[in-house]
Write an enzyme that holds these catalytic residues in place. Sequence first.
Site, PDB file in Angstrom:
ATOM      1  N   ASN A   1     168.522  35.483  55.912  1.00  0.00           N
ATOM      2  CA  ASN A   1     167.438  34.785  55.212  1.00  0.00           C
ATOM      3  C   ASN A   1     167.768  33.327  54.897  1.00  0.00           C
ATOM      4  O   ASN A   1     166.872  32.498  54.795  1.00  0.00           O
ATOM      5  CB  ASN A   1     167.028  35.543  53.954  1.00  0.00           C
TER       6      ASN A   1
ATOM      7  N   LYS B   1     181.039  36.332  60.230  1.00  0.00           N
ATOM      8  CA  LYS B   1     180.270  37.297  61.017  1.00  0.00           C
ATOM      9  C   LYS B   1     178.834  37.231  60.519  1.00  0.00           C
ATOM     10  O   LYS B   1     178.481  37.838  59.515  1.00  0.00           O
ATOM     11  CB  LYS B   1     180.851  38.701  60.846  1.00  0.00           C
TER      12      LYS B   1
ATOM     13  N   GLY C   1     174.020  40.402  51.114  1.00  0.00           N
ATOM     14  CA  GLY C   1     173.150  41.321  51.835  1.00  0.00           C
ATOM     15  C   GLY C   1     172.670  42.447  50.950  1.00  0.00           C
ATOM     16  O   GLY C   1     172.552  42.297  49.728  1.00  0.00           O
TER      17      GLY C   1
ATOM     18  N   GLU D   1     177.141  39.529  46.845  1.00  0.00           N
ATOM     19  CA  GLU D   1     175.819  39.187  46.313  1.00  0.00           C
ATOM     20  C   GLU D   1     174.824  40.112  46.975  1.00  0.00           C
ATOM     21  O   GLU D   1     174.646  40.083  48.192  1.00  0.00           O
ATOM     22  CB  GLU D   1     175.468  37.728  46.597  1.00  0.00           C
TER      23      GLU D   1
ATOM     24  N   CYS E   1     166.871  36.529  47.743  1.00  0.00           N
ATOM     25  CA  CYS E   1     167.353  37.431  46.698  1.00  0.00           C
ATOM     26  C   CYS E   1     166.792  37.072  45.337  1.00  0.00           C
ATOM     27  O   CYS E   1     166.698  37.932  44.453  1.00  0.00           O
ATOM     28  CB  CYS E   1     168.883  37.426  46.665  1.00  0.00           C
TER      29      CYS E   1
ATOM     30  N   GLU F   1     163.442  46.790  45.877  1.00  0.00           N
ATOM     31  CA  GLU F   1     163.297  45.516  46.571  1.00  0.00           C
ATOM     32  C   GLU F   1     162.387  45.666  47.790  1.00  0.00           C
ATOM     33  O   GLU F   1     162.529  46.613  48.564  1.00  0.00           O
ATOM     34  CB  GLU F   1     164.672  45.013  46.990  1.00  0.00           C
TER      35      GLU F   1
END
Length: 486
Positions: free
Chosen positions: A154, A177, A229, A251, A285, A386
Amino acid sequence: MSVTELHQNYIDGQWRPSSAGKTFANTNPANTKDVLGHFPDSTAQDALDAVGAAAKAGKGWEALGSIKRGDILFAAAEILSRRKEELAAAVTREQGKCLRESRGEAQRAIDILRYIAGEGRRLSGSTLPADEPRTLAMTWRKPIGVVALITPWNFPLAIPVWKMAPALLSGCTAIIKPSPLAPLTSALLVDIFNEAGVPAGVLNLVQGDREPGEALCEHPDVRGISFTGSLPVGLSIQKAAAPRLARTQLELGGKNAVIVLADADLTLAADAILLGAFGQAGQRCSATSRVVVDRRVREELVAKVLGRMEELRIGDPTDEATKLGPVVNQERLDACLAAIEQARADGATVRTGGSRATAGVLADGYFMEPTLITDVAPDSELATEEVFGPVLSVIDAENFGHAMEISNSVKYGMSGTIFTNNRAHAYDALQSFEAGMLHVNRPGVGAWPHLPHMGAKLSQYGAPECSPETWEFYMEWRSACISFPA
């Protein structure tokens, strides 16, 4: 680097393909017929090779010193500044956010790089009083070693930068990664750091999905894992790191509330809600997912927000007139639609939106109508889980205390916002929010590079990012007592 070529991993200063020779296609979410390029579908062996290169480069990179490492980061910031439009275009093309949002992300990445580079002269310890005469007591910090940086789709530019920059400045060596949904931007970033003078092996790039990520998290030489993620993946990383006491910086998700009290400036609140809920198609987020509003002003506020939503032009994110781009893929689109259907089944009212947008050229992309839903129960699935898309729920509250109770009733705690002209309520909210990043009478998303980016509860584990507090993840302390005989 051409965006149409066959891309490779970057390991020990060399671009090279996956050891298995496999690739995956990176497509444009606004137009799935547009293929940006093919990227390595890496294996565990690729991850092992990258860790080996990083471990080998560690001593030389640490010995260079933080001031010279900072100079390299300053050089990277200048290169990124020159290539800002190129990077912004890459973000828009592979992630789908509007070009003006991608330019904002690029500028934030530049600002973060410059801020972290300047910290090279401030990575200090302390000199302390000693209990004995002719003795010096002191502390200082050292890098923890090899770190794995696992980044999401994102913010494919800003989040890799806010992990890579402090990792490199601290003296750690790193393997990044990125998400397979946003591989191009990270490849361009690694190219920039290489041009800035980062030595071979210090920064490595491994593309792909689960297999290389798991190998990085389980490798005994990886002393820290910084991940942004989903909560389930973050929990699995924590379990993999725990047996060897590797550090983690996680996070995770968010279910952020904006509280609007009866005395609030509703025009100001509506503007902020629109930005927080539908900016970047709600895929961040800290996005405004819930509005908890005093029922006495609910309809007035909803009317203002609905009026603004009518002006959200959906379309090609490279068009300057577009206000809302696509979600990132079919899975995310399906998740939004499923959440809306469940909300209907739970008795909520869809006031606008609720469907996939398919008119004209939109049919070739993952476009979702901006959606506002009222009559949402505070314990319903829509109010607690979410969604990560342009779907906003409105929940009624009786008063300030009830609104705060609703806001804190979820397992996440990324962001909390209140709109009120009552200073006592504003202060009480700052003390009562169970969230990491708090706002009063302003949009509940984003902050500045020198402020901690962090959550509470299940939104965050480990040290914050984007601030001096991040050194507690990348560095460890040493102390020394040195006596000088007479």
